[in-house]
Design an enzyme around this catalytic site. Structure first.
Site, PDB file in Angstrom:
ATOM      1  CD  GLN A 112       5.164  -8.659  -5.345  1.00 19.74           C
ATOM      2  OE1 GLN A 112       5.170  -9.608  -4.580  1.00 19.74           O
ATOM      3  NE2 GLN A 112       5.263  -7.403  -4.935  1.00 19.74           N
ATOM      4  CE1 TYR A 158      11.996 -12.574   0.182  1.00 18.29           C
ATOM      5  CE2 TYR A 158      10.585 -10.687  -0.273  1.00 18.29           C
ATOM      6  CZ  TYR A 158      10.885 -11.814   0.483  1.00 18.29           C
ATOM      7  OH  TYR A 158      10.080 -12.178   1.542  1.00 18.29           O
ATOM      8  NE  ARG A 162       5.256  -4.036  -2.486  1.00 20.60           N
ATOM      9  CZ  ARG A 162       4.735  -4.318  -1.274  1.00 20.60           C
ATOM     10  NH1 ARG A 162       5.360  -5.129  -0.456  1.00 20.60           N
ATOM     11  NH2 ARG A 162       3.592  -3.807  -0.901  1.00 20.60           N
ATOM     12  N   GLY A 182      -2.293  -3.538   2.672  1.00 21.76           N
ATOM     13  CA  GLY A 182      -1.958  -4.944   2.822  1.00 21.76           C
ATOM     14  C   GLY A 182      -2.818  -5.626   3.849  1.00 21.76           C
ATOM     15  NE  ARG A 183      -2.398  -7.686  10.917  1.00 20.92           N
ATOM     16  CZ  ARG A 183      -1.815  -7.774  12.104  1.00 20.92           C
ATOM     17  NH1 ARG A 183      -0.697  -7.118  12.349  1.00 20.92           N
ATOM     18  NH2 ARG A 183      -2.345  -8.522  13.053  1.00 20.92           N
TER      19      ARG A 183
END
Length: 362
Positions: free
Chosen positions: A98, A177, A224, A316-317
């Site tokens: 990424q 971002y 993404r 994810g987590r």
């Protein structure tokens, strides 16, 4: 409807299941953003994912302000990533890098200069730095004559990712971002061809995607987005037409897949009451659509596939404490809990010491 355990083609990558590992910042590189030996074991432990999307990885020092996160702009970084990708491949896995430019979400003490963004704005709160948290600073707008240099940085990082053995790249255009700062109208106050209309605000995303595709090929490029929030104060007054336009532009470029980070009101990382836009995006994006955020059970994830709103799920987590997550989900085994205190601790604790199911049962 497909099962999470069915294979799927993600552009040039044939994934054995639809359980993708979402990008997870873990802070185990060194101060020069060079990956460390621990990272080889960490990613290899998770090679049973249909596809690993690496932690966000800086395209330049300007764009990487997270302490101890890795980069892809130096030869040393490329060399240190190679054992990671080699080991993942030897374990039967697939991994893409990424590509990250944080924009205004950095601090000058880390990057060595004033942060850059779409406009002269600042994020509320504090940035992570090597010396602890410090107040965010006002960013300077990227000048028009700097855009070619930014595109060159993405090109170099893409070349370096392929040289390091990654199976492709993902452009990080989410979570507030740099590219997200160009997309959204509360952060993008420009009056040139990169500001104002939706078409203009999508321009940088499209140009970055085109440059990355020119190096890697569309079938090895994904993106993404975070259309309904989780954007660190970067918001838009009318997100649906913005993100459907962005998704349509990416669909026309025939990228390998589009990943959507969509938190809900009970989200772990960011909470929002804004409805998910994946159903609307599904109508305009003709490729593989992946959704992410707080899918912590097999049932929740499979329901998204059953509705037809997604083709795969990125977790994810759950991958932090469950390195063999696909096997645990298949077996109906309980998921181990992670320790938030060790997310960014730089050590092996909470990183490579979570056991696989077979070891845990033993």
């Amino acid at each position: 409807m497909p099962s999470l355990f069915d294979p799927i083609t993600l552009g040039a990558v044939d994934a054995p299941n639809r359980i993708l590992m979402a990008p997870l910042t873990r802070g185990r590189a060194d101060r020069d953003a060079v990956p460390t030996d621990m990272m080889v074991e960490y990613y290899t432990q998770r090679a049973s994912a249909g596809l690993i999307i690496s932690e966000a990885t800086g395209i330049s020092r300007e764009g990487l302000g997270w302490p101890f996160a890795p980069g892809l702009w130096t030869d040393a970084q490329v060399a240190a990533w190679k054992p990671v990708t080699d080991s993942v491949h030897a374990a039967g896995g697939r991994i893409v890098a990424q590509l990250w430019h944080m924009g205004r979400q950095v601090h000058s003490s880390v990057i060595g200069g004033q942060p850059v963004s779409s406009s002269a704005t600042a994020t509320e709160g504090q940035a992570h730095t090597f010396e602890g948290k410090q107040d965010f600073e006002v960013a300077r707008p990227l000048e028009l004559n700097e855009i070619p240099r930014l595109l060159n940085d993405y090109e170099l990082a893409t070349k370096n990712a392929l040289a390091a053995g990654f199976d492709g790249v993902q452009i990080h255009a989410a979570n507030g971002y740099l590219i997200d700062q160009f997309l959204r109208d509360n952060a993008n106050l420009r009056t040139d061809e990169y500001g104002g209309s939706i078409e203009n605000r999508v321009r940088l995303l499209r140009e970055v995607a085109e440059r990355v595709i020119s190096v890697a090929g569309a079938d090895r490029v994904s993106v993404r987005l975070s259309p309904n929030g989780d954007s660190q104060g970067v918001d838009d007054s009318n997100p649906e037409p913005l993100f459907t336009a962005a998704a349509k532009a990416l669909s026309d470029l025939r990228i390998a897949f589009l990943e959507l980070r969509e938190p809900g009101p009970d989200g772990t990382f960011g909470r929002t009451d804004v409805p998910k836009l994946s159903p609307a995006i599904r109508k305009v994006f003709k490729g593989v659509l992946v959704v992410n955020s707080d899918y912590d059970t097999l049932e929740k994830a499979q329901a998204e596939l059953d509705k037809g709103d997604a083709d795969a799920i990125s977790f994810g987590r759950p991958f932090i404490a469950n390195p063999d997550l696909p096997e645990r989900l298949r077996a109906g085994a309980p998921l181990a809990k992670d320790d938030a205190k060790t997310w960014y601790s730089q050590g092996p604790e909470g990183y490579i010491d979570y056991p696989a199911l077979e070891t845990a049962n033993a």
